[in-house]
Design a protein around this motif. Structure first.
Motif, PDB file in Angstrom:
ATOM      1  N   ASN B 212       0.818  -1.209   0.000  1.00  0.00           N
ATOM      2  CA  ASN B 212       0.000   0.000   0.000  1.00  0.00           C
ATOM      3  C   ASN B 212       0.862   1.273   0.000  1.00  0.00           C
ATOM      4  N   THR B 213       2.041   1.158  -0.557  1.00  0.00           N
ATOM      5  CA  THR B 213       3.054   2.223  -0.489  1.00  0.00           C
ATOM      6  C   THR B 213       2.534   3.583  -0.954  1.00  0.00           C
ATOM      7  N   ARG B 214       1.702   3.579  -1.983  1.00  0.00           N
ATOM      8  CA  ARG B 214       1.161   4.838  -2.517  1.00  0.00           C
ATOM      9  C   ARG B 214      -0.362   4.905  -2.374  1.00  0.00           C
ATOM     10  N   GLY B 215      -0.882   4.145  -1.395  1.00  0.00           N
ATOM     11  CA  GLY B 215      -2.306   4.255  -1.051  1.00  0.00           C
ATOM     12  C   GLY B 215      -3.265   3.521  -1.963  1.00  0.00           C
ATOM     13  N   LEU B 216      -2.730   2.708  -2.898  1.00  0.00           N
ATOM     14  CA  LEU B 216      -3.597   2.068  -3.890  1.00  0.00           C
ATOM     15  C   LEU B 216      -3.841   0.590  -3.629  1.00  0.00           C
ATOM     16  N   ALA B 245      11.243   3.636   1.130  1.00  0.00           N
ATOM     17  CA  ALA B 245      10.283   4.707   1.386  1.00  0.00           C
ATOM     18  C   ALA B 245      10.008   4.789   2.882  1.00  0.00           C
ATOM     19  N   PRO B 246      10.911   5.441   3.624  1.00  0.00           N
ATOM     20  CA  PRO B 246      10.721   5.523   5.073  1.00  0.00           C
ATOM     21  C   PRO B 246       9.368   6.169   5.397  1.00  0.00           C
ATOM     22  N   GLY B 247       8.621   5.555   6.305  1.00  0.00           N
ATOM     23  CA  GLY B 247       7.326   6.095   6.675  1.00  0.00           C
ATOM     24  C   GLY B 247       6.190   5.659   5.780  1.00  0.00           C
ATOM     25  N   ALA B 248       6.526   5.091   4.635  1.00  0.00           N
ATOM     26  CA  ALA B 248       5.460   4.643   3.733  1.00  0.00           C
ATOM     27  C   ALA B 248       4.842   3.358   4.262  1.00  0.00           C
ATOM     28  N   SER B 249       3.640   3.088   3.816  1.00  0.00           N
ATOM     29  CA  SER B 249       2.891   1.936   4.284  1.00  0.00           C
ATOM     30  C   SER B 249       3.470   0.650   3.724  1.00  0.00           C
TER      31      SER B 249
END
Lengths: 313, 313
Positions: B212-216, B245-249
């Motif tokens: 879910n790195t970019r919410g998709l 991507a630090p902080g990314a899901s």
């Protein structure tokens, strides 16, 4: 199943209003104006720039009059003000808002909790605002809050939502927003309700307002878009939150939405790198991390350098 | 557009493997076993319970042998082990894993960075593992990592992904996973690639693995489901993250996915309240907040009490 991604998707940026309204830290008027002015250069055609509510109810937005007077109005951008009552409408008209956004919840309980009046009293107030706005150039949008579910009542009868949409149109509202106020919508429900409402409201007069409270925000956007919806609210950085769900995500995130559109080929006219830059400045403005993910992850095209050892393999 | 939500969606829980592998804090073997044993009672038919990789490469999972030996095997649950090479396969067979999941990236650069070998060397190793497993009852799944994009190379040619799927099938792999390793997939691309792969791989042999790195993440699940996919990886709490991507899901969140299914009527057989309870215990286990949203927001049906003043309106 083949889908059509060619229709433009209109994003209404709502961070200055729905984003900032629950922030505990005061954001200076100058900073609000600077944010809106920067947003105005990113390609948005619609920005919800503030609200004219009681300063006791929403102290974070008590400077709406000054904000609306001092922002740099960019031609082609509609600056929207959220309005709870006639007094707010008078202030918004005096501040030259281009559009007034009125709000009533489909849920009686939520409307009483949020607006401190019954739905019937809200509608009577809307009538007063329609009469006040008559003859001015301002356009009117009316929002159906909790259209997909109420945190107090639970499920909302879809017939009731459709009936409110009819009432809004009969009252002379130019636009209607279906709002998933606390992020309870799901894509199947969204497709069904959007299809029904689009039978009575043209697509260019319908806005969908989703929160990402349960992770379904962008899936709901796609379901609504597939069903014919074209206008969506979103907040830079996914600001917004939900008072009933500490730690839960807020509005759908503008840059995450625009990235979805860019990647799938849906035109938006919005400058994504500029948005990402604005979003990355938000934590300093509001004093905490924000839920948006693209600003952390970067775009797909922002490639990483491979470790050196791969060249030796 | 009418869709069919009646097909069961199979969730493979991967938190014990893809979730825990990047956690900096050591999770005790007893705690891992307790987590897997609790997951086994939630209705999952597939759990990726650990990996057999070099303890130097992934120290967080260096206790895979003991975990697989000591978990309580629940009838009807397939316990999967991730395998990087023949040595790992030997360990997994000795530990009685039900299924081995082999991984190669579609991207040469990513495979060299991740597996420290070329794709050709990976495929040669797969051949050795197929021969090793022949005659045993273990089933083999092979994953195409970075199938939807590579953080080093960018876009991945879809023909290459389809060709790798063909190669996997020709080698005798029972199942194939298309993995969006760093969250670069979009729903339009997902629908297209799933349709192509389902022309050569039966739906019950195809798994989709989204981050879910970019919410998709959940939008991609729905796009894949609409295209005929039925099996999905997900991690409790959305554990997993992305080193770039630090902080990314991280992985798509199991309870967020099951909530989507429950709300839309897609059957999963999974006990959502039990999952939420497990997810709420994760921060204490890993020492930090986790990205999953449902455990924070609660289900739609978890109604809130309205403020007292609404009764006076």
């Amino acid at each position: 199943m083949s889908r059509d991604y060619s229709h433009r998707l209109i994003v209404q940026e709502v961070a200055p209003r729905d984003g900032l309204q629950i922030e505990p830290k005061w954001v200076d008027t100058d900073d609000k104006i600077a944010l809106i002015d920067k947003l105005s250069t990113c390609g948005f055609t619609r920005i919800e720039a503030g609200s004219f509510v009681s300063p006791k109810a929403i102290p974070a937005l008590r400077d709406g009059d000054e904000v609306f007077h001092r922002i740099a109005r960019r031609p082609g951008v509609i600056y929207v003000a959220l309005i709870p009552n006639v007094k707010g409408a008078e202030r918004a008209l005096a501040a030259h808002a281009d559009e007034l956004n009125l709000v009533m919840s489909a849920s009686q309980t939520h409307n009483r909790a949020n607006m401190r009046m019954s739905c019937e009293a809200s509608l009577a107030g809307f009538g007063d605002i329609v009469r006040l706005a008559a003859g001015s150039k301002v356009s009117l949008n009316a929002t159906i809050a909790t259209a997909f579910g109420c945190p107090f009542e639970g499920r909302i009868d879809e017939d009731r939502v459709v009936a409110i949409a009819d009432t809004y149109r009969e009252m002379g509202m130019h636009g209607i927003t279906l709002a998933d106020t606390t992020g309870m919508a799901n894509p199947r429900q969204v497709a069904r309700l959007v299809e029904r409402v689009l039978e009575r409201v043209p697509a260019d007069a319908l806005t969908l307002h989703f929160h990402n409270t349960r992770g379904l925000g962008l899936a709901n956007v796609l379901a609504a878009y597939d069903a014919g919806a074209r206008r969506f609210d979103a907040a830079l950085g996914g600001l917004g939150g939900c008072p009933f769900a500490p730690g839960a995500s807020g509005n759908i995130c503008t840059e995450d939405l625009v990235n979805l559109c860019d990647e799938t080929g849906i035109p938006t006219g919005i400058d994504l790198p500029a948005l990402i830059e604005l979003s990355r400045a938000l934590p300093a403005l509001v004093g905490h991390d924000v839920p948006g993910q693209l600003a952390k992850a970067g775009r797909n095209g922002d490639l990483h350098k491979a470790p050196d050892y791969v060249h030796a393999i």
